[in-house]
Scaffold this motif. Structure first.
Motif, PDB file in Angstrom:
ATOM      1  N   ARG A 136       1.071  -1.138  -0.042  1.00 33.73           N
ATOM      2  CA  ARG A 136       0.100   0.150  -0.012  1.00 33.73           C
ATOM      3  C   ARG A 136       0.833   1.442   0.079  1.00 33.73           C
ATOM      4  O   ARG A 136       1.987   1.343   0.448  1.00 33.73           O
ATOM      5  N   LEU A 137       0.317   2.182  -0.637  1.00 29.86           N
ATOM      6  CA  LEU A 137       0.965   3.620  -0.439  1.00 29.86           C
ATOM      7  C   LEU A 137       0.001   4.636   0.324  1.00 29.86           C
ATOM      8  O   LEU A 137      -1.185   4.499   0.145  1.00 29.86           O
ATOM      9  N   SER A 138       0.729   5.349   1.063  1.00 31.03           N
ATOM     10  CA  SER A 138      -0.169   6.328   1.874  1.00 31.03           C
ATOM     11  C   SER A 138       0.790   7.712   2.153  1.00 31.03           C
ATOM     12  O   SER A 138       1.785   7.548   2.167  1.00 31.03           O
ATOM     13  N   VAL A 139       0.044   8.535   2.548  1.00 30.59           N
ATOM     14  CA  VAL A 139       0.637   9.723   2.911  1.00 30.59           C
ATOM     15  C   VAL A 139       0.399  10.138   4.340  1.00 30.59           C
ATOM     16  O   VAL A 139      -0.791   9.933   4.757  1.00 30.59           O
ATOM     17  N   HIS A 140       1.218  10.558   5.202  1.00 27.84           N
ATOM     18  CA  HIS A 140       1.176  10.929   6.649  1.00 27.84           C
ATOM     19  C   HIS A 140       1.386  12.395   6.759  1.00 27.84           C
ATOM     20  O   HIS A 140       2.563  12.718   6.482  1.00 27.84           O
ATOM     21  N   ALA A 141       0.731  12.985   7.622  1.00 27.14           N
ATOM     22  CA  ALA A 141       1.161  14.224   7.929  1.00 27.14           C
ATOM     23  C   ALA A 141       2.073  14.287   8.978  1.00 27.14           C
ATOM     24  O   ALA A 141       2.058  13.466   9.823  1.00 27.14           O
ATOM     25  N   ARG A 142       3.037  15.185   9.194  1.00 30.92           N
ATOM     26  CA  ARG A 142       3.968  15.325   9.930  1.00 30.92           C
ATOM     27  C   ARG A 142       4.021  16.832  10.663  1.00 30.92           C
ATOM     28  O   ARG A 142       3.269  17.645  10.250  1.00 30.92           O
ATOM     29  N   GLU A 143       4.597  16.864  11.874  1.00 35.73           N
ATOM     30  CA  GLU A 143       4.727  18.315  12.587  1.00 35.73           C
ATOM     31  C   GLU A 143       5.004  19.551  11.303  1.00 35.73           C
ATOM     32  O   GLU A 143       4.329  20.343  11.283  1.00 35.73           O
ATOM     33  N   PHE A 144       6.056  19.254  10.688  1.00 37.90           N
ATOM     34  CA  PHE A 144       6.529  20.185   9.730  1.00 37.90           C
ATOM     35  C   PHE A 144       6.759  19.567   8.337  1.00 37.90           C
ATOM     36  O   PHE A 144       7.586  19.427   7.684  1.00 37.90           O
ATOM     37  N   GLY A 145       5.496  18.935   7.786  1.00 33.18           N
ATOM     38  CA  GLY A 145       5.732  18.217   6.383  1.00 33.18           C
ATOM     39  C   GLY A 145       4.751  17.177   6.280  1.00 33.18           C
ATOM     40  O   GLY A 145       3.762  17.030   6.817  1.00 33.18           O
ATOM     41  N   LYS A 146       5.316  16.352   5.324  1.00 25.41           N
ATOM     42  CA  LYS A 146       4.454  15.092   5.354  1.00 25.41           C
ATOM     43  C   LYS A 146       5.433  14.005   4.918  1.00 25.41           C
ATOM     44  O   LYS A 146       6.742  14.224   4.593  1.00 25.41           O
ATOM     45  N   ALA A 147       4.991  12.792   4.952  1.00 20.26           N
ATOM     46  CA  ALA A 147       5.763  11.551   4.430  1.00 20.26           C
ATOM     47  C   ALA A 147       4.965  10.740   3.710  1.00 20.26           C
ATOM     48  O   ALA A 147       3.779  10.572   3.793  1.00 20.26           O
ATOM     49  N   VAL A 148       5.561  10.280   2.448  1.00 22.41           N
ATOM     50  CA  VAL A 148       4.773   9.432   1.586  1.00 22.41           C
ATOM     51  C   VAL A 148       5.543   8.153   1.954  1.00 22.41           C
ATOM     52  O   VAL A 148       6.690   7.962   1.800  1.00 22.41           O
ATOM     53  N   ARG A 149       4.589   6.979   2.187  1.00 26.65           N
ATOM     54  CA  ARG A 149       5.066   5.518   2.906  1.00 26.65           C
ATOM     55  C   ARG A 149       4.544   4.684   1.820  1.00 26.65           C
ATOM     56  O   ARG A 149       3.590   4.717   1.423  1.00 26.65           O
ATOM     57  N   VAL A 150       5.283   3.799   1.504  1.00 21.93           N
ATOM     58  CA  VAL A 150       5.008   2.355   0.966  1.00 21.93           C
ATOM     59  C   VAL A 150       5.367   1.148   1.771  1.00 21.93           C
ATOM     60  O   VAL A 150       6.438   1.264   2.407  1.00 21.93           O
ATOM     61  N   CYS A 151       4.585   0.308   1.997  1.00 21.21           N
ATOM     62  CA  CYS A 151       4.635  -0.763   2.755  1.00 21.21           C
ATOM     63  C   CYS A 151       4.470  -2.168   1.844  1.00 21.21           C
ATOM     64  O   CYS A 151       3.301  -2.207   1.360  1.00 21.21           O
ATOM     65  N   VAL A 152       5.334  -2.962   1.794  1.00 20.88           N
ATOM     66  CA  VAL A 152       4.963  -4.294   0.862  1.00 20.88           C
ATOM     67  C   VAL A 152       5.580  -5.482   1.881  1.00 20.88           C
ATOM     68  O   VAL A 152       6.373  -5.261   2.451  1.00 20.88           O
ATOM     69  N   PRO A 153       4.862  -6.461   1.632  1.00 18.27           N
ATOM     70  CA  PRO A 153       5.143  -7.788   2.325  1.00 18.27           C
ATOM     71  C   PRO A 153       6.460  -8.288   1.681  1.00 18.27           C
ATOM     72  O   PRO A 153       7.090  -8.273   0.467  1.00 18.27           O
ATOM     73  N   VAL A 154       7.365  -8.850   2.600  1.00 13.18           N
ATOM     74  CA  VAL A 154       8.632  -9.511   2.068  1.00 13.18           C
ATOM     75  C   VAL A 154       8.246 -10.904   1.559  1.00 13.18           C
ATOM     76  O   VAL A 154       7.484 -11.769   2.037  1.00 13.18           O
ATOM     77  N   ALA A 155       8.379 -11.187   0.215  1.00  5.08           N
ATOM     78  CA  ALA A 155       7.958 -12.345  -0.361  1.00  5.08           C
ATOM     79  C   ALA A 155       8.642 -13.725   0.400  1.00  5.08           C
ATOM     80  O   ALA A 155       9.581 -13.688   0.812  1.00  5.08           O
TER      81      ALA A 155
END
Length: 194
Positions: free
Chosen positions: A175-194
């Motif tokens: 999944r791809l998600s965007v997370h608010a931070r105190e001074f900006g944002k983080a774009v995060r990708v999480c994938v299972p290890v095969a």
């Protein structure tokens, strides 16, 4: 300049100097002070990478948002993934993803952020890749949607990268998600290890 966080006294420095060890005059390879040599056949732990006491493998780098940082971060992430035994299509997807996310951060936030923070970690059977910048404006929601690729103007000069990344990540059951931070944002990708 790409920097890795300094080692704390609770966690010894496990970074290995890339490349061959300099030769010593005694005929055996010299090991630079503070460097650990991994067992034969084991990739060296890249700068900025460590293993936490709980077993989480994590690497973090901070860099100014310049075009030159994109290939440097891609190389560092690739080295960390190789050291952790992550290869094949999953590695290729993560390398394309980090190049796209860092490239987007450079292109769209360099005027408002001094530093990018890039983290890659293996925790709980998943690889988490995160690119944080100082701009609180998230990417448009439609760009992170899987259907957005079909909606892009075929004459547009940009706007395809993030939808392609979203498709690749979804194909890897992630999944791809965007997370608010105190001074900006983080774009995060999480994938299972095969």
């Amino acid at each position: 300049m790409l920097t890795a966080p300094a080692a704390t006294s609770a966690m010894p420095d496990t970074s290995a100097v890339p490349g061959p060890a300099p030769a010593s005059t005694s005929g055996t390879p010299a090991t630079p002070p503070g460097t650990r040599t991994p067992p034969s056949g084991t990739p060296a732990t890249p700068p900025g990478a460590r293993v936490t006491p709980s077993g989480t493998r994590v690497a973090h780098w901070t860099t100014p948002p310049t075009a030159a940082c994109v290939p440097l971060i891609r190389t560092r992430v690739g080295s960390a993934l190789a050291a952790w035994g992550i290869s094949g299509e999953l590695r290729d997807t993560l390398l394309l993803t980090v190049a796209e996310l860092v490239g987007n951060a450079v292109r769209h936030t360099a005027a408002v952020t001094e530093r990018l923070h890039v983290t890659v970690a293996v925790v709980g059977g998943r690889v988490r890749l995160e690119v944080e910048d100082g701009d609180p404006t998230p990417p448009p929601a439609e760009l992170t949607a899987l259907t957005a690729l079909a909606e892009i103007d075929p004459e547009a000069e940009s706007g395809r990268g993030l939808p392609i990344v979203a498709l690749l990540v979804a194909e890897a059951c992630g999944r791809l998600s965007v997370h608010a931070r105190e001074f900006g944002k983080a774009v995060r990708v999480c994938v299972p290890v095969a």
